[in-house]
Write an enzyme that holds these catalytic residues in place. Structure first.
Site, PDB file in Angstrom:
ATOM      1  N   SER A 139      -1.108  -3.230   3.795  1.00 13.94           N
ATOM      2  CA  SER A 139      -1.722  -4.066   2.877  1.00 13.94           C
ATOM      3  C   SER A 139      -0.730  -5.335   2.669  1.00 13.94           C
ATOM      4  CB  SER A 139      -1.794  -3.770   1.452  1.00 13.94           C
ATOM      5  OG  SER A 139      -2.036  -4.853   0.548  1.00 13.94           O
ATOM      6  N   TYR A 152       0.409   1.100  -6.095  1.00 14.53           N
ATOM      7  CA  TYR A 152      -0.404   0.865  -5.058  1.00 14.53           C
ATOM      8  C   TYR A 152       0.631   0.194  -4.018  1.00 14.53           C
ATOM      9  CZ  TYR A 152      -3.764  -1.415  -1.759  1.00 14.53           C
ATOM     10  OH  TYR A 152      -4.163  -1.806  -0.738  1.00 14.53           O
TER      11      TYR A 152
END
Length: 249
Positions: A139, A152
Site C-alpha cells: 500500500s 494496517y
C-alpha cells in the site's frame, strides 16, 4: 512477469482489487485461481468468467494454508504466479480503554503472516518452474501512514521490507519478486473507500497496473501507478512531513 500464458493464484480474489486483477489477467489468456474466506463471492466471480477456478482459503489459518498449498499444486501443476492480495483494514483508537487487541491480531495474521506462510508453502514448487513470480500487495500507506489505521500501515510496511529481502534472497533463482503498492482505490476494503472522491476508480487503477506489467515498467520490482508515487517517494523527495500532514489533517 509475462502478461499472458501463466497459471496465477490470487488471494482475496472475490472482491476489490483482487477480483479486478483476476478478471483482467483472465481476459489476457491466463489460468486464474482465486481464493478467499467466503465461497459465495468466489463462485460468483468464477461463474462470470468461464474457465476461472476458485477455492476457499482463510489465510489467517496456518493449517489451512499448508493443506491448500499441497492441493493447489496438485490440481494446478503449472502454477507459476502467486499474488498475495488478501488483506483487512480497520480503524483503531490507540487511546481507547481497553484497547482492542483483537483487531491487531487479526490484521497482523491476515496481512503479514498470511502472505509469508503462503509464499513459504509454495516456494518449493515455484522454484522448480522455468519462470515464476511472487507478487505482494502492499500500500502507499507502507510509506506514509494513515494515523487512523495504525496496524494496517504497519503490516504493509513490514511486507514491503519482507518483499525486498525475499527478492534479494531469490535473485539467483527463476522467481521474480514484485510489489504492487496501491493508493486509495474505490473498493470496499474499508467503509467509505468506494464512495470517497479521493479514491482512484477501480477500473482506472486496474488498467494502469496491467499496462505497467505489460510494459515491464517495474523499477526496483515495484508496480506503482502515478497516483501512489507522492506517497512512495515522499521521503526520497524530502516531502514526508507535508504529505503526512495532508493525509492526516
Amino acid at each position: 512477469m509475462n502478461i499472458t500464458g501463466n497459471t496465477i493464484l490470487i488471494t482475496g480474489g472475490g472482491t476489490g482489487i483482487g477480483r479486478a486483477l483476476a478478471e483482467a489477467l483472465h481476459a489476457r489468456g491466463n489460468q486464474i485461481i482465486i481464493t478467499g474466506r467466503r465461497e459465495a463471492p468466489l463462485k460468483a466471480v468464477a461463474d462470470a468468467n468461464p474457465g476461472m477456478a476458485w477455492a476457499a482459503l482463510d489465510v489467517a489459518d496456518p493449517a489451512a494454508i499448508r493443506a491448500f498449498a499441497a492441493q493447489v499444486v496438485k490440481d494446478h501443476p503449472a502454477l507459476n504466479v502467486v499474488i498475495n492480495n488478501a488483506g483487512i483494514m480497520q480503524v483503531e483508537d490507540l487511546t481507547a480503554e481497553p484497547f482492542d487487541l483483537d483487531v491487531v491480531d487479526a490484521t497482523i495474521t491476515t496481512n503479514l503472516l498470511g502472505p509469508i506462510r503462503l509464499t513459504a508453502a509454495l516456494l518449493p514448487h515455484l522454484r522448480a518452474r522455468p519462470a515464476a513470480t511472487v507478487m505482494t500487495v502492499t500500500s502507499g500507506l507502507a510509506f506514509i501512514p494513515l494515523a487512523a489505521t495504525p496496524t494496517y500501515n504497519a503490516t504493509k510496511a513490514a511486507i514491503h521490507s519482507w518483499t525486498i529481502s525475499l527478492r534479494h534472497q531469490l535473485r539467483d533463482t527463476p522467481i521474480e519478486v514484485l510489489e504492487l503498492a496501491p493508493p486509495a482505490v474505490a473498493t470496499d476494503l474499508m467503509p467509505g473507500h468506494a464512495e470517497n472522491p479521493n479514491s482512484m476508480p477501480l477500473a482506472d487503477y486496474t488498467a494502469e497496473v496491467i499496462g505497467l506489467i505489460e510494459r515491464g515498467d517495474t523499477p526496483r520490482g515495484e508496480i506503482l501507478v502515478e497516483r501512489v508515487k507522492p506517497l512512495r517517494n515522499a521521503e526520497i523527495s524530502g516531502n514526508w512531513n507535508q504529505v503526512f500532514a495532508a493525509l492526516n489533517p
